[in-house]
Motif scaffolding. Structure first.
Motif, PDB file in Angstrom:
ATOM      1  N   PHE A  93       0.817  -1.216   0.000  1.00 21.44           N
ATOM      2  CA  PHE A  93       0.000   0.000   0.000  1.00 21.44           C
ATOM      3  C   PHE A  93       0.853   1.270   0.000  1.00 21.44           C
ATOM      4  N   ASP A  94       1.801   1.331   0.930  1.00 18.78           N
ATOM      5  CA  ASP A  94       2.485   2.594   1.227  1.00 18.78           C
ATOM      6  C   ASP A  94       3.811   2.786   0.509  1.00 18.78           C
ATOM      7  N   GLN A  95       4.594   1.704   0.355  1.00 18.20           N
ATOM      8  CA  GLN A  95       5.892   1.823  -0.321  1.00 18.20           C
ATOM      9  C   GLN A  95       5.857   1.294  -1.752  1.00 18.20           C
ATOM     10  N   LYS A  96       4.684   0.881  -2.176  1.00 20.37           N
ATOM     11  CA  LYS A  96       4.507   0.324  -3.528  1.00 20.37           C
ATOM     12  C   LYS A  96       5.433  -0.875  -3.751  1.00 20.37           C
ATOM     13  N   SER A  97       5.562  -1.715  -2.716  1.00 19.90           N
ATOM     14  CA  SER A  97       6.345  -2.939  -2.825  1.00 19.90           C
ATOM     15  C   SER A  97       5.606  -3.955  -3.689  1.00 19.90           C
ATOM     16  N   VAL A  98       6.357  -4.870  -4.275  1.00 21.34           N
ATOM     17  CA  VAL A  98       5.814  -6.031  -4.972  1.00 21.34           C
ATOM     18  C   VAL A  98       6.221  -7.252  -4.167  1.00 21.34           C
ATOM     19  N   VAL A  99       5.249  -8.038  -3.716  1.00 25.18           N
ATOM     20  CA  VAL A  99       5.522  -9.127  -2.783  1.00 25.18           C
ATOM     21  C   VAL A  99       5.052 -10.465  -3.354  1.00 25.18           C
ATOM     22  N   LEU A 100       5.906 -11.474  -3.240  1.00 27.70           N
ATOM     23  CA  LEU A 100       5.574 -12.831  -3.639  1.00 27.70           C
ATOM     24  C   LEU A 100       5.654 -13.726  -2.406  1.00 27.70           C
ATOM     25  N   ILE A 101       4.580 -14.432  -2.122  1.00 28.65           N
ATOM     26  CA  ILE A 101       4.521 -15.323  -0.958  1.00 28.65           C
ATOM     27  C   ILE A 101       4.181 -16.732  -1.426  1.00 28.65           C
ATOM     28  N   VAL A 102       4.982 -17.700  -1.022  1.00 28.15           N
ATOM     29  CA  VAL A 102       4.650 -19.107  -1.223  1.00 28.15           C
ATOM     30  C   VAL A 102       4.209 -19.639   0.135  1.00 28.15           C
ATOM     31  N   PHE A 103       3.052 -20.289   0.173  1.00 29.10           N
ATOM     32  CA  PHE A 103       2.547 -20.769   1.458  1.00 29.10           C
ATOM     33  C   PHE A 103       1.885 -22.135   1.315  1.00 29.10           C
ATOM     34  N   GLU A 104       1.783 -22.801   2.464  1.00 30.85           N
ATOM     35  CA  GLU A 104       1.113 -24.089   2.543  1.00 30.85           C
ATOM     36  C   GLU A 104      -0.282 -23.843   3.106  1.00 30.85           C
ATOM     37  N   ASP A 161      12.043  -6.475  -7.012  1.00 29.61           N
ATOM     38  CA  ASP A 161      12.359  -5.230  -7.704  1.00 29.61           C
ATOM     39  C   ASP A 161      11.793  -5.344  -9.116  1.00 29.61           C
ATOM     40  N   PRO A 162      10.723  -4.611  -9.437  1.00 33.52           N
ATOM     41  CA  PRO A 162      10.100  -4.755 -10.768  1.00 33.52           C
ATOM     42  C   PRO A 162      11.046  -4.463 -11.919  1.00 33.52           C
ATOM     43  N   GLU A 163      12.021  -3.606 -11.677  1.00 36.69           N
ATOM     44  CA  GLU A 163      12.945  -3.242 -12.755  1.00 36.69           C
ATOM     45  C   GLU A 163      13.859  -4.408 -13.128  1.00 36.69           C
ATOM     46  N   LYS A 164      14.143  -5.274 -12.171  1.00 39.84           N
ATOM     47  CA  LYS A 164      15.049  -6.398 -12.426  1.00 39.84           C
ATOM     48  C   LYS A 164      14.294  -7.690 -12.717  1.00 39.84           C
ATOM     49  N   GLU A 165      13.025  -7.753 -12.308  1.00 36.73           N
ATOM     50  CA  GLU A 165      12.173  -8.916 -12.550  1.00 36.73           C
ATOM     51  C   GLU A 165      12.843 -10.227 -12.143  1.00 36.73           C
ATOM     52  N   ALA A 185       9.955  -5.290   8.889  1.00 37.49           N
ATOM     53  CA  ALA A 185       9.122  -4.328   8.163  1.00 37.49           C
ATOM     54  C   ALA A 185       9.441  -4.377   6.685  1.00 37.49           C
ATOM     55  N   PRO A 186       8.414  -4.233   5.819  1.00 38.74           N
ATOM     56  CA  PRO A 186       8.634  -4.376   4.376  1.00 38.74           C
ATOM     57  C   PRO A 186       9.599  -3.367   3.809  1.00 38.74           C
ATOM     58  N   GLU A 187       9.609  -2.127   4.390  1.00 43.90           N
ATOM     59  CA  GLU A 187      10.534  -1.154   3.835  1.00 43.90           C
ATOM     60  C   GLU A 187      11.982  -1.556   4.091  1.00 43.90           C
ATOM     61  N   THR A 188      12.233  -2.229   5.236  1.00 50.52           N
ATOM     62  CA  THR A 188      13.580  -2.701   5.533  1.00 50.52           C
ATOM     63  C   THR A 188      13.940  -3.869   4.642  1.00 50.52           C
ATOM     64  N   ILE A 189      12.995  -4.786   4.448  1.00 49.48           N
ATOM     65  CA  ILE A 189      13.223  -5.923   3.559  1.00 49.48           C
ATOM     66  C   ILE A 189      13.536  -5.435   2.150  1.00 49.48           C
ATOM     67  N   SER A 190      12.795  -4.401   1.692  1.00 46.43           N
ATOM     68  CA  SER A 190      13.031  -3.873   0.349  1.00 46.43           C
ATOM     69  C   SER A 190      14.443  -3.332   0.235  1.00 46.43           C
ATOM     70  N   ALA A 191      14.915  -2.668   1.277  1.00 48.30           N
ATOM     71  CA  ALA A 191      16.242  -2.080   1.229  1.00 48.30           C
ATOM     72  C   ALA A 191      17.323  -3.146   1.204  1.00 48.30           C
ATOM     73  N   LEU A 192      17.061  -4.269   1.870  1.00 46.50           N
ATOM     74  CA  LEU A 192      18.073  -5.317   1.938  1.00 46.50           C
ATOM     75  C   LEU A 192      18.086  -6.187   0.696  1.00 46.50           C
ATOM     76  N   GLY A 193      17.019  -6.175  -0.075  1.00 46.35           N
ATOM     77  CA  GLY A 193      16.955  -6.989  -1.282  1.00 46.35           C
ATOM     78  C   GLY A 193      15.891  -8.056  -1.166  1.00 46.35           C
ATOM     79  N   ARG A 194      15.968  -9.078  -2.013  1.00 45.26           N
ATOM     80  CA  ARG A 194      14.975 -10.146  -1.992  1.00 45.26           C
ATOM     81  C   ARG A 194      15.035 -10.884  -0.669  1.00 45.26           C
ATOM     82  N   ALA A 195      13.885 -11.299  -0.181  1.00 46.81           N
ATOM     83  CA  ALA A 195      13.857 -11.949   1.127  1.00 46.81           C
ATOM     84  C   ALA A 195      12.984 -13.179   1.092  1.00 46.81           C
TER      85      ALA A 195
END
Length: 210
Positions: A93-104, A161-165, A185-195
């Motif tokens: 919502f706020d940082q315009k992150s793109v998130v992929l979750i794999v779950f059971e 990162d949408p630019e790197k896909e 927090a998602p903003e920290t995860i975004s800064a560190l890279g893929r998580a």
């Protein structure tokens, strides 16, 4: 991204945004993603600040055995994962992150199946943030849609990162699960890279293992 639904929706969203952080909600044409509609959803932030379903496809509702409109999005997960899911979606919502979750996902009768979820930001203005997403079943067992999914446990997370896909293939760093809230927090995860979160670990892709 491994599932066709995630790949197709991401490519459509990426074309719409045309270099912007997110496309406008009004730019999404259901007819353009007709083959995905049964598995797609839109989230909004309600008056309490929670992420809830604004719309959900028919197959998705059948999978959970209920109409999802108005339901809390984090409530789909096991209690221990709900706070993390909430943080991730508010990052969309706020940082315009793109998130992929794999779950059971676990059914009412104790069956299980893996799913891939992609969450993409939409520009609805500061007061009306939106999230467009799709949930794809990795396998399609006979019982799916008849034995409702009632619980879910996160297997992995990637902040894209949408630019790197997802073209980067850098090694991963393992981080203990007892991370402070600000690290999750998602903003920290975004800064560190893929998580990725794998059971007791949060895994950040990038850098050298220390």
């Amino acid at each position: 991204m491994n599932q066709n639904g995630s790949i197709t929706l991401f490519q459509y969203w990426n074309r719409l945004r045309d270099g912007r952080p997110a496309p406008k909600r009004s730019e999404v044409e259901p007819a353009d993603i007709k083959s995905l509609l049964a598995d797609t959803f839109i989230l909004e932030r309600d008056t309490r600040g929670q992420a809830v379903f604004r719309l959900a496809g028919t197959r998705l509702c059948a999978c959970y055995g209920r109409e999802l409109k108005g339901f809390s999005f984090p409530s789909l997960w096991r209690e221990k994962d709900q706070r993390l899911v909430s943080r991730l979606i508010h990052g969309v919502f706020d940082q315009k992150s793109v998130v992929l979750i794999v779950f059971e996902g676990f059914s009412r009768n104790g069956r299980s199946n893996r799913f891939e979820l992609l969450a993409l930001p939409l520009d609805g203005g500061v007061e009306n943030p939106r999230c467009l997403g799709v949930i794809s079943a990795v396998e399609k067992p006979f019982w799916l849609g008849a034995d409702p999914i009632t619980d879910a446990l996160i297997d992995s997370i990637r902040v894209i990162d949408p630019e790197k896909e997802l073209l980067s293939n850098r090694p991963a760093i393992d981080v203990p699960s007892l991370v402070p809230d600000e690290l999750a927090a998602p903003e920290t995860i975004s800064a560190l890279g893929r998580a990725r979160r794998i059971r007791h670990l949060v895994v950040f892709d990038g850098g050298r293992e220390e």
